[in-house]
Design a protein around this motif. Structure first.
Motif, PDB file in Angstrom:
ATOM      1  N   SER A  41     -17.626  15.144 -18.709  1.00 52.32           N
ATOM      2  CA  SER A  41     -17.179  16.357 -19.395  1.00 52.32           C
ATOM      3  C   SER A  41     -16.020  17.059 -18.688  1.00 52.32           C
ATOM      4  O   SER A  41     -15.225  17.742 -19.331  1.00 52.32           O
ATOM      5  CB  SER A  41     -18.351  17.327 -19.558  1.00 52.32           C
ATOM      6  OG  SER A  41     -18.883  17.670 -18.287  1.00 52.32           O
ATOM      7  N   ASP A  42     -15.901  16.897 -17.398  1.00 55.41           N
ATOM      8  CA  ASP A  42     -14.823  17.546 -16.652  1.00 55.41           C
ATOM      9  C   ASP A  42     -13.498  16.840 -16.952  1.00 55.41           C
ATOM     10  O   ASP A  42     -13.301  15.677 -16.593  1.00 55.41           O
ATOM     11  CB  ASP A  42     -15.132  17.505 -15.157  1.00 55.41           C
ATOM     12  CG  ASP A  42     -14.143  18.294 -14.326  1.00 55.41           C
ATOM     13  OD1 ASP A  42     -12.939  18.310 -14.673  1.00 55.41           O
ATOM     14  OD2 ASP A  42     -14.569  18.893 -13.328  1.00 55.41           O
ATOM     15  N   SER A  43     -12.573  17.554 -17.578  1.00 51.17           N
ATOM     16  CA  SER A  43     -11.312  16.940 -18.004  1.00 51.17           C
ATOM     17  C   SER A  43     -10.449  16.499 -16.821  1.00 51.17           C
ATOM     18  O   SER A  43      -9.714  15.521 -16.929  1.00 51.17           O
ATOM     19  CB  SER A  43     -10.535  17.896 -18.905  1.00 51.17           C
ATOM     20  OG  SER A  43     -10.186  19.063 -18.196  1.00 51.17           O
ATOM     21  N   LYS A  44     -10.538  17.201 -15.692  1.00 50.41           N
ATOM     22  CA  LYS A  44      -9.747  16.809 -14.516  1.00 50.41           C
ATOM     23  C   LYS A  44     -10.239  15.478 -13.959  1.00 50.41           C
ATOM     24  O   LYS A  44      -9.432  14.606 -13.615  1.00 50.41           O
ATOM     25  CB  LYS A  44      -9.829  17.886 -13.437  1.00 50.41           C
ATOM     26  CG  LYS A  44      -9.058  19.137 -13.781  1.00 50.41           C
ATOM     27  CD  LYS A  44      -9.146  20.151 -12.654  1.00 50.41           C
ATOM     28  CE  LYS A  44      -8.411  21.429 -13.041  1.00 50.41           C
ATOM     29  NZ  LYS A  44      -8.486  22.445 -11.985  1.00 50.41           N
ATOM     30  N   ILE A  45     -11.534  15.319 -13.873  1.00 52.14           N
ATOM     31  CA  ILE A  45     -12.099  14.056 -13.378  1.00 52.14           C
ATOM     32  C   ILE A  45     -11.778  12.935 -14.350  1.00 52.14           C
ATOM     33  O   ILE A  45     -11.377  11.846 -13.956  1.00 52.14           O
ATOM     34  CB  ILE A  45     -13.618  14.175 -13.152  1.00 52.14           C
ATOM     35  CG1 ILE A  45     -13.891  15.152 -12.001  1.00 52.14           C
ATOM     36  CG2 ILE A  45     -14.238  12.812 -12.872  1.00 52.14           C
ATOM     37  CD1 ILE A  45     -15.352  15.472 -11.793  1.00 52.14           C
ATOM     38  N   GLN A  50      -8.717   8.102 -15.556  1.00 56.43           N
ATOM     39  CA  GLN A  50      -7.880   7.335 -16.487  1.00 56.43           C
ATOM     40  C   GLN A  50      -6.571   6.913 -15.821  1.00 56.43           C
ATOM     41  O   GLN A  50      -6.101   5.794 -16.021  1.00 56.43           O
ATOM     42  CB  GLN A  50      -7.609   8.148 -17.753  1.00 56.43           C
ATOM     43  CG  GLN A  50      -8.826   8.293 -18.632  1.00 56.43           C
ATOM     44  CD  GLN A  50      -8.615   9.256 -19.783  1.00 56.43           C
ATOM     45  OE1 GLN A  50      -7.669  10.047 -19.787  1.00 56.43           O
ATOM     46  NE2 GLN A  50      -9.498   9.210 -20.762  1.00 56.43           N
ATOM     47  N   GLU A  51      -6.010   7.801 -15.019  1.00 55.54           N
ATOM     48  CA  GLU A  51      -4.771   7.475 -14.318  1.00 55.54           C
ATOM     49  C   GLU A  51      -5.008   6.354 -13.303  1.00 55.54           C
ATOM     50  O   GLU A  51      -4.225   5.399 -13.209  1.00 55.54           O
ATOM     51  CB  GLU A  51      -4.248   8.724 -13.607  1.00 55.54           C
ATOM     52  CG  GLU A  51      -2.843   8.597 -13.112  1.00 55.54           C
ATOM     53  CD  GLU A  51      -2.315   9.924 -12.596  1.00 55.54           C
ATOM     54  OE1 GLU A  51      -1.673   9.893 -11.538  1.00 55.54           O
ATOM     55  OE2 GLU A  51      -2.533  10.965 -13.248  1.00 55.54           O
TER      56      GLU A  51
END
Length: 89
Positions: A41-45, A50-51
């Motif tokens: 759920s954490d968009s930063k993680i 993904q990067e």
């Protein structure tokens, strides 16, 4: 003393195939982990993972391409040596 150079090169080709199989298994695990991390759920993680997976995927493709090229080169050497040997006989 006549040496069958194809027999000498075959273990190297088999080793390349074994490495490609190991890479395919690593890619399968990589894809599974990537799918799991998509649900975080954490968009930063999620963005960081993904990067990282994008870069790792590119690196795996580079290694796979290098292995393909090595296999082609080994096969080319085998064919050249066979042609050379047949001309000598």
């Amino acid at each position: 003393m006549k040496i069958d150079l194809g027999e000498v090169l075959d273990p190297f080709r088999r080793h390349v195939i074994d490495i490609k199989d190991a890479l395919a298994h690593a890619r399968y695990r990589y894809d599974g982990l990537d799918l799991i991390l998509e649900t975080v759920s954490d968009s930063k993680i999620r963005g960081a993972s993904q990067e990282i997976f994008a870069v790792a995927g590119e690196k795996m493709n580079v290694v796979d391409d290098m292995l393909d090229e090595l296999y082609r080169q080994l096969s080319d050497v085998d064919r050249m040596l066979e042609a050379y040997e047949s001309k000598r006989e």
